[in-house]
Motif scaffolding. Structure first.
Motif, PDB file in Angstrom:
ATOM      1  N   ILE A  45      35.460 -32.163 -43.615  1.00 35.60           N
ATOM      2  CA  ILE A  45      35.412 -30.855 -42.964  1.00 35.60           C
ATOM      3  C   ILE A  45      36.315 -30.896 -41.737  1.00 35.60           C
ATOM      4  O   ILE A  45      36.146 -31.729 -40.843  1.00 35.60           O
ATOM      5  CB  ILE A  45      33.978 -30.476 -42.563  1.00 35.60           C
ATOM      6  N   GLY A  46      37.298 -30.019 -41.720  1.00 40.76           N
ATOM      7  CA  GLY A  46      38.251 -29.959 -40.617  1.00 40.76           C
ATOM      8  C   GLY A  46      37.900 -28.859 -39.631  1.00 40.76           C
ATOM      9  O   GLY A  46      37.520 -27.756 -40.026  1.00 40.76           O
ATOM     10  N   ILE A  47      38.031 -29.169 -38.360  1.00 45.52           N
ATOM     11  CA  ILE A  47      37.792 -28.197 -37.288  1.00 45.52           C
ATOM     12  C   ILE A  47      39.115 -28.020 -36.544  1.00 45.52           C
ATOM     13  O   ILE A  47      39.676 -28.974 -36.003  1.00 45.52           O
ATOM     14  CB  ILE A  47      36.701 -28.681 -36.322  1.00 45.52           C
ATOM     15  N   LYS A  48      39.614 -26.788 -36.512  1.00 48.53           N
ATOM     16  CA  LYS A  48      40.928 -26.520 -35.935  1.00 48.53           C
ATOM     17  C   LYS A  48      40.780 -25.641 -34.679  1.00 48.53           C
ATOM     18  O   LYS A  48      40.692 -24.419 -34.771  1.00 48.53           O
ATOM     19  CB  LYS A  48      41.798 -25.823 -36.990  1.00 48.53           C
ATOM     20  N   PRO A  49      40.743 -26.250 -33.471  1.00 48.98           N
ATOM     21  CA  PRO A  49      40.678 -25.454 -32.249  1.00 48.98           C
ATOM     22  C   PRO A  49      42.060 -24.933 -31.856  1.00 48.98           C
ATOM     23  O   PRO A  49      43.049 -25.167 -32.563  1.00 48.98           O
ATOM     24  CB  PRO A  49      40.171 -26.477 -31.219  1.00 48.98           C
ATOM     25  N   ASN A  50      42.146 -24.256 -30.734  1.00 52.75           N
ATOM     26  CA  ASN A  50      43.432 -23.837 -30.166  1.00 52.75           C
ATOM     27  C   ASN A  50      43.651 -24.629 -28.882  1.00 52.75           C
ATOM     28  O   ASN A  50      42.960 -24.407 -27.890  1.00 52.75           O
ATOM     29  CB  ASN A  50      43.435 -22.333 -29.867  1.00 52.75           C
ATOM     30  N   VAL A  68      33.276 -26.248 -30.065  1.00 53.84           N
ATOM     31  CA  VAL A  68      33.514 -27.254 -31.108  1.00 53.84           C
ATOM     32  C   VAL A  68      32.356 -28.247 -31.157  1.00 53.84           C
ATOM     33  O   VAL A  68      31.943 -28.686 -32.239  1.00 53.84           O
ATOM     34  CB  VAL A  68      34.855 -27.968 -30.854  1.00 53.84           C
ATOM     35  N   GLU A  69      31.798 -28.577 -30.002  1.00 52.26           N
ATOM     36  CA  GLU A  69      30.637 -29.467 -29.983  1.00 52.26           C
ATOM     37  C   GLU A  69      29.476 -28.855 -30.765  1.00 52.26           C
ATOM     38  O   GLU A  69      28.756 -29.552 -31.491  1.00 52.26           O
ATOM     39  CB  GLU A  69      30.201 -29.754 -28.554  1.00 52.26           C
ATOM     40  N   GLY A  70      29.277 -27.549 -30.625  1.00 47.10           N
ATOM     41  CA  GLY A  70      28.222 -26.866 -31.376  1.00 47.10           C
ATOM     42  C   GLY A  70      28.435 -26.973 -32.871  1.00 47.10           C
ATOM     43  O   GLY A  70      27.482 -27.171 -33.638  1.00 47.10           O
ATOM     44  N   ILE A  71      29.684 -26.858 -33.312  1.00 52.64           N
ATOM     45  CA  ILE A  71      29.998 -26.987 -34.738  1.00 52.64           C
ATOM     46  C   ILE A  71      29.688 -28.398 -35.218  1.00 52.64           C
ATOM     47  O   ILE A  71      29.067 -28.587 -36.276  1.00 52.64           O
ATOM     48  CB  ILE A  71      31.472 -26.638 -35.001  1.00 52.64           C
ATOM     49  N   ILE A  72      30.121 -29.389 -34.449  1.00 53.48           N
ATOM     50  CA  ILE A  72      29.882 -30.782 -34.831  1.00 53.48           C
ATOM     51  C   ILE A  72      28.382 -31.068 -34.907  1.00 53.48           C
ATOM     52  O   ILE A  72      27.899 -31.674 -35.878  1.00 53.48           O
ATOM     53  CB  ILE A  72      30.568 -31.741 -33.842  1.00 53.48           C
ATOM     54  N   MET A  85      38.949 -33.301 -36.322  1.00 54.19           N
ATOM     55  CA  MET A  85      39.570 -32.205 -35.574  1.00 54.19           C
ATOM     56  C   MET A  85      41.075 -32.341 -35.762  1.00 54.19           C
ATOM     57  O   MET A  85      41.608 -33.458 -35.788  1.00 54.19           O
ATOM     58  CB  MET A  85      39.205 -32.287 -34.095  1.00 54.19           C
ATOM     59  N   LEU A  86      41.783 -31.239 -35.906  1.00 56.21           N
ATOM     60  CA  LEU A  86      43.224 -31.278 -36.133  1.00 56.21           C
ATOM     61  C   LEU A  86      43.892 -30.125 -35.406  1.00 56.21           C
ATOM     62  O   LEU A  86      43.426 -28.986 -35.455  1.00 56.21           O
ATOM     63  CB  LEU A  86      43.549 -31.236 -37.628  1.00 56.21           C
ATOM     64  N   GLU A 114      37.283 -38.111 -35.485  1.00 57.29           N
ATOM     65  CA  GLU A 114      38.727 -38.331 -35.390  1.00 57.29           C
ATOM     66  C   GLU A 114      39.448 -37.051 -34.977  1.00 57.29           C
ATOM     67  O   GLU A 114      39.115 -35.950 -35.422  1.00 57.29           O
ATOM     68  CB  GLU A 114      39.258 -38.796 -36.748  1.00 57.29           C
ATOM     69  N   PHE A 115      40.457 -37.199 -34.117  1.00 57.69           N
ATOM     70  CA  PHE A 115      41.324 -36.080 -33.747  1.00 57.69           C
ATOM     71  C   PHE A 115      42.728 -36.386 -34.251  1.00 57.69           C
ATOM     72  O   PHE A 115      43.294 -37.434 -33.925  1.00 57.69           O
ATOM     73  CB  PHE A 115      41.344 -35.888 -32.230  1.00 57.69           C
ATOM     74  N   VAL A 116      43.299 -35.489 -35.041  1.00 55.59           N
ATOM     75  CA  VAL A 116      44.641 -35.673 -35.598  1.00 55.59           C
ATOM     76  C   VAL A 116      45.613 -34.760 -34.869  1.00 55.59           C
ATOM     77  O   VAL A 116      45.455 -33.530 -34.871  1.00 55.59           O
ATOM     78  CB  VAL A 116      44.674 -35.372 -37.111  1.00 55.59           C
TER      79      VAL A 116
END
Length: 386
Positions: A45-50, A68-72, A85-86, A114-116
């Protein structure tokens, strides 16, 4: 939650607000329905912030890490463990700096996620509904993509939210090419090349005029949606723009990425417990956001600019510098003293002229160096010439 619905919640506890909205939307079931066979908990599952630039979220440009912490936390509660996260910052800034400064290193280390950095990722070409685009390889690792954009204005496309946020998943060279193509058409085609499955919108304090922030409009709101075209159409209504003034929406709709029909969109406002407070249709006035409108700052200064395929970072630094001069009452004097519009953009490469901004204008009689030049440098030089 149905695909034609947008759920909203207001408050100050952004992490728990996010969890509450995801529960109300039943994100767990949405993921399971997309993958009815096999163990969904093994999915990536990828999380894409700005993280467009290294500025704190309360400046109005970047996604609050609390969201994002809430999503995780929500995903972990349901045993989804393979989370990444990417993101890649805009041209001119380093993702690594935004990752550090905006609180994402701390978030990554706290939860072991992991952050990509897509600025350093390999890439590949993909046919995106008839247009070949270059996309970062990490996208292929993701089975389910959660987009976490900031609702804000943009100096070139008027608004930026769900659809445009996908530009963070293409390499810098492709970002530059998008601008030579006029932004709208490639953004629309990118919506077919990168499918966002769910959207959590940081509508906490986005700058309603400029993508890089600086004038945050505090609303303390988080929203969730499934249709990126419908969501962005609703954002247009909130900021006072007809959908026709954001052409990539109509183009994306024609390509099958969603619907712009707000008359069939249900907005549901929830309390902290996830109970409905009020609902109304998307084409009605939003009683909770009567003051949320773009101030139209760009329109007040754009007459001084000759923009030819500029990158967002370059124009995004010029526009607020010009507005600062306008507020000081010297923009018109600058315009008169220059005797020409200020040139900016890749379309001016190799050409000559009187005055430009950025290295693309290096053959001009005078130009402000940088790729992109910083807002403060632009402001100081223009003020000197006023």
């Amino acid at each position: 939650m149905e695909n034609n619905e947008i759920l909203k919640q207001y408050g100050n506890d952004y992490t728990n607000m996010t969890i509450s909205l995801l529960k109300a939307a039943d994100l767990k079931t949405r993921i399971e329905k997309k993958f009815p066979m096999g163990d969904v908990h093994e999915l990536c599952i990828g999380i894409k912030p700005n993280l467009v630039c290294p500025t704190p979220a309360d400046y109005g440009a970047t996604t609050h890490p609390e969201v994002v912490e809430g999503i995780i936390r929500y995903l972990r509660d349901y045993d989804f463990k393979n989370i990444i996260m990417l993101e890649g910052s805009w041209i001119g800034d380093k993702t690594s700096e935004a990752y550090e400064y905006c609180g994402y290193r701390a978030l990554s280390e706290k939860y072991g996620v992991e952050f990509v950095d897509t600025q350093t990722d390999r890439s590949h070409k993909k046919d995106c509904a008839g247009m070949e685009l270059t996309i970062c390889d990490v996208v292929n690792r993701v089975d389910y993509l959660i987009n976490v954009p900031v609702l804000k204005g943009h100096c070139q496309t008027n608004i930026t939210c769900a659809l445009k946020n996908m530009k963070g998943l293409i390499p810098n060279s492709e970002k530059r090419r998008f601008h030579t193509m006029g932004l709208h058409e490639p953004i629309a085609h990118l919506s077919r090349g990168i499918i966002q499955d769910f959207i959590v919108v940081d509508h906490i304090c986005g700058d309603l005029d400029f993508e890089e922030g600086g004038n945050p409009a505090k609303t303390d709101c988080i929203m969730v949606a499934a249709d990126p075209v419908l969501l962005d159409s609703y954002v247009c209504r909130l900021l006072g723009y007809p959908v026709s003034q954001v052409p990539y929406l109509g183009l994306a709709e024609k390509l099958g990425s969603g619907s712009s029909n707000l008359s069939e969109c249900m907005i549901r406002v929830l309390d902290s417990e996830g109970n409905e407070l009020k609902s109304f249709m998307g084409d009605e006035d939003d009683p909770y956001e009567t003051d949320v409108k773009s101030a139209g700052k760009l329109l007040e200064v754009s007459y001084t600019v000759d923009d030819y395929d500029s990158c967002s970072a370059c124009y995004g630094n010029l526009a607020p510098a010009l507005y600062r001069l306008k507020e000081e009452g010297i923009l018109e004097k600058l315009y008169e003293n220059l005797g020409c519009k200020i040139s900016i953009g890749q379309g001016h490469k190799g050409k000559t002229g009187r005055f430009g901004v950025g290295n693309c204008c290096q053959n001009f009689d005078a130009y402000i160096k940088g790729c992109p030049p910083q807002e403060e440098d632009i402001y100081e030089e223009l003020k000197r010439r006023a």
